[in-house]
Design a protein around this motif. Sequence first.
Motif, PDB file in Angstrom:
ATOM      1  N   ASP A   1       0.849  -1.187   0.000  1.00 13.74           N
ATOM      2  CA  ASP A   1       0.000   0.000   0.000  1.00 13.74           C
ATOM      3  C   ASP A   1       0.883   1.234   0.000  1.00 13.74           C
ATOM      4  N   ARG A   2       0.285   2.395  -0.238  1.00 17.65           N
ATOM      5  CA  ARG A   2       1.052   3.634  -0.373  1.00 17.65           C
ATOM      6  C   ARG A   2       1.826   3.980   0.901  1.00 17.65           C
ATOM      7  N   THR A   3       1.200   3.794   2.069  1.00 17.51           N
ATOM      8  CA  THR A   3       1.856   4.161   3.327  1.00 17.51           C
ATOM      9  C   THR A   3       3.082   3.296   3.601  1.00 17.51           C
ATOM     10  N   THR A   4       2.940   1.981   3.471  1.00 15.59           N
ATOM     11  CA  THR A   4       4.062   1.078   3.718  1.00 15.59           C
ATOM     12  C   THR A   4       5.187   1.302   2.713  1.00 15.59           C
ATOM     13  N   HIS A   5       4.824   1.551   1.459  1.00 15.08           N
ATOM     14  CA  HIS A   5       5.838   1.834   0.437  1.00 15.08           C
ATOM     15  C   HIS A   5       6.622   3.093   0.789  1.00 15.08           C
ATOM     16  N   SER A   6       5.905   4.123   1.227  1.00 14.75           N
ATOM     17  CA  SER A   6       6.575   5.369   1.610  1.00 14.75           C
ATOM     18  C   SER A   6       7.527   5.159   2.779  1.00 14.75           C
ATOM     19  N   LEU A   7       7.112   4.391   3.774  1.00 17.03           N
ATOM     20  CA  LEU A   7       7.972   4.120   4.927  1.00 17.03           C
ATOM     21  C   LEU A   7       9.216   3.322   4.528  1.00 17.03           C
ATOM     22  N   TYR A   8       9.050   2.401   3.576  1.00  9.16           N
ATOM     23  CA  TYR A   8      10.216   1.635   3.122  1.00  9.16           C
ATOM     24  C   TYR A   8      11.220   2.540   2.420  1.00  9.16           C
ATOM     25  N   GLU A   9      10.728   3.424   1.566  1.00 12.78           N
ATOM     26  CA  GLU A   9      11.640   4.337   0.869  1.00 12.78           C
ATOM     27  C   GLU A   9      12.397   5.212   1.867  1.00 12.78           C
ATOM     28  N   GLN A  10      11.728   5.625   2.927  1.00 13.09           N
ATOM     29  CA  GLN A  10      12.386   6.454   3.939  1.00 13.09           C
ATOM     30  C   GLN A  10      13.391   5.659   4.768  1.00 13.09           C
ATOM     31  N   SER A  11      13.197   4.346   4.863  1.00 14.36           N
ATOM     32  CA  SER A  11      14.076   3.529   5.697  1.00 14.36           C
ATOM     33  C   SER A  11      15.359   3.113   4.986  1.00 14.36           C
ATOM     34  N   MET A  12      15.433   3.299   3.678  1.00 13.50           N
ATOM     35  CA  MET A  12      16.603   2.863   2.920  1.00 13.50           C
ATOM     36  C   MET A  12      17.829   3.702   3.277  1.00 13.50           C
ATOM     37  N   LYS A  13      18.907   3.027   3.652  1.00 18.82           N
ATOM     38  CA  LYS A  13      20.144   3.727   4.025  1.00 18.82           C
ATOM     39  C   LYS A  13      20.878   4.250   2.792  1.00 18.82           C
ATOM     40  N   HIS A  14      20.791   3.514   1.691  1.00 19.29           N
ATOM     41  CA  HIS A  14      21.455   3.923   0.453  1.00 19.29           C
ATOM     42  C   HIS A  14      20.436   3.880  -0.685  1.00 19.29           C
ATOM     43  N   PRO A  15      19.606   4.907  -0.815  1.00 17.54           N
ATOM     44  CA  PRO A  15      18.511   4.880  -1.792  1.00 17.54           C
ATOM     45  C   PRO A  15      18.954   4.810  -3.248  1.00 17.54           C
ATOM     46  N   LYS A  16      20.215   5.161  -3.532  1.00 19.00           N
ATOM     47  CA  LYS A  16      20.690   5.126  -4.910  1.00 19.00           C
ATOM     48  C   LYS A  16      21.317   3.784  -5.283  1.00 19.00           C
ATOM     49  N   SER A  17      21.469   2.902  -4.306  1.00 24.33           N
ATOM     50  CA  SER A  17      22.030   1.576  -4.565  1.00 24.33           C
ATOM     51  C   SER A  17      20.921   0.574  -4.855  1.00 24.33           C
ATOM     52  N   LEU A  18      21.302  -0.563  -5.443  1.00 29.69           N
ATOM     53  CA  LEU A  18      20.310  -1.613  -5.698  1.00 29.69           C
ATOM     54  C   LEU A  18      19.759  -2.143  -4.377  1.00 29.69           C
ATOM     55  N   PRO A  19      18.450  -2.352  -4.296  1.00 33.55           N
ATOM     56  CA  PRO A  19      17.859  -2.793  -3.029  1.00 33.55           C
ATOM     57  C   PRO A  19      18.283  -4.210  -2.662  1.00 33.55           C
ATOM     58  N   SER A  20      18.403  -4.446  -1.360  1.00 22.61           N
ATOM     59  CA  SER A  20      18.745  -5.764  -0.839  1.00 22.61           C
ATOM     60  C   SER A  20      17.485  -6.468  -0.367  1.00 22.61           C
ATOM     61  N   LEU A  21      17.310  -7.735  -0.760  1.00 20.42           N
ATOM     62  CA  LEU A  21      16.132  -8.485  -0.353  1.00 20.42           C
ATOM     63  C   LEU A  21      16.121  -8.699   1.159  1.00 20.42           C
ATOM     64  N   ASP A  22      17.289  -8.948   1.750  1.00 25.06           N
ATOM     65  CA  ASP A  22      17.351  -9.143   3.193  1.00 25.06           C
ATOM     66  C   ASP A  22      16.893  -7.892   3.936  1.00 25.06           C
ATOM     67  N   GLU A  23      17.317  -6.710   3.465  1.00 25.93           N
ATOM     68  CA  GLU A  23      16.893  -5.466   4.108  1.00 25.93           C
ATOM     69  C   GLU A  23      15.392  -5.242   3.940  1.00 25.93           C
ATOM     70  N   PHE A  24      14.855  -5.577   2.765  1.00 25.05           N
ATOM     71  CA  PHE A  24      13.426  -5.404   2.532  1.00 25.05           C
ATOM     72  C   PHE A  24      12.615  -6.330   3.433  1.00 25.05           C
ATOM     73  N   MET A  25      13.044  -7.600   3.537  1.00 27.27           N
ATOM     74  CA  MET A  25      12.333  -8.555   4.393  1.00 27.27           C
ATOM     75  C   MET A  25      12.443  -8.146   5.857  1.00 27.27           C
ATOM     76  N   SER A  26      13.596  -7.602   6.253  1.00 27.78           N
ATOM     77  CA  SER A  26      13.761  -7.116   7.624  1.00 27.78           C
ATOM     78  C   SER A  26      12.830  -5.936   7.907  1.00 27.78           C
ATOM     79  N   PHE A  27      12.650  -5.066   6.894  1.00 25.08           N
ATOM     80  CA  PHE A  27      11.724  -3.938   7.048  1.00 25.08           C
ATOM     81  C   PHE A  27      10.285  -4.440   7.227  1.00 25.08           C
ATOM     82  N   LEU A  28       9.867  -5.421   6.405  1.00 26.07           N
ATOM     83  CA  LEU A  28       8.513  -5.956   6.533  1.00 26.07           C
ATOM     84  C   LEU A  28       8.290  -6.559   7.918  1.00 26.07           C
TER      85      LEU A  28
END
Length: 424
Positions: A114-141
């Motif tokens: 959803d829009r809210t969770t997506h926004s929070l994930y984008e804000q949580s990224m330490k390196h937004p210009k790098s390729l996303p890590s699946l482990d970091e995404f799963m940890s965020f969820l």
Amino acid sequence: MVDQQNMPKCQKMWYLKTNVNGEAEKLIRHLPLTEDSYDSAWKMLQDRYNNKRMLTTALLNRLLQQTIISIESASSIKALHDVTKECLQGLTNLGLEICSWDPLIVHLLIRKLDRTTHSLYEQSMKHPKSLPSLDEFMSFLETRFHSLETLGNKGRYSDDQRKPAARSFTSVEANKSSKTNCPLCNGSEHKLYSCIKFLRLSLENRLATVKKFRLCTNCLNPGHLATRCIARNCTRCAGKHNTLLHMGNPSIRPSEKGNDQPIRHFPQKTEIELPSTSSKAVNPAHTSASAVAPKQKSYVFLSTVVVDIKSSEGTYISARALLDSGSQLNFITENLSKRLNILEFAETMRILGIGEGSKRSDKRVNITLKSKTTYFAVNFEAFVLRQITPSQPSRMINIESWNIPKDIKLQINISMSLAKSIYY
């Protein structure tokens, strides 16, 4: 597994026969409990079920066909996390190298948020210009659904806020057990927007009544502000207020007979005056619509579009969809769903406003739709109905004088209904 245990084959055969069921049990039912039977039974099961391609396809389908989250909740985010983890582990067990899949998997999963969770994930990224890590995404969820469970927040909106206003053309009966009493009638079990006393008031007095009882000016329900209301906006100006509070809206009076039955409000419809038909034979090309007024020659014409729908095999099937600007949900016919051969999920939904009265849907599907003329494509959920509208046209109309291209077919069958959020 029993085959890898250090025990006599006779004992392995006993464990095998007592732990399989269904089709597998029938497959080895005739074999006796002997050491010689075990090797035969194990080979039969391996030949039948050790299909790496089929297992991989099933896991990928489950991974990709997860439900899109429309409203943030702990249960939906946890389901996305757990199913993804289970499918990826299954693919790893089958010998697939998924180490380089991170950007692809994260991209596909983000589209489920959803829009809210997506926004929070984008804000949580330490390196937004790098390729996303699946482990970091799963940890965020995992962190996110734990936080929602700790706060006791099962969703962004309460049940009352999720209830669509009765003004919309298509509305969902969401929480039948809870009844909202009219604040103006001292406890009568009806909504304020269908209250005769409220409808008799002038616009100024309606606004004063809403302010007095601290109601939302958009859906006329208590418990939230209009800025957070998810109900439909004014049908006249699209402003964030109820149509009954629209400036310049005349007072709505009850009938002269004093009928106090609740009044339903529907979106405005476009009426077209048609010329009278002569006594000569009518051209076979005709169109039709549903009458919305007592005028005999006044009709409403339905907007439709032909689109391509993706099937389970990856091919596209053309279907005609009704563009329903008053609907809050998307619908598909059982016939089209079977032609697409797509996965159906069990979910019961009672819908008001389709046809005459209410209808019930027991299945939900995920749809991939694309335009036939542009690059537009969208994924969305749709509820399955036996029929959306009767076959059109429902009434023959002489259109000899209409300048319509010859390749346009006016006699159509509606296979889908699209909500305004899909095409507007």
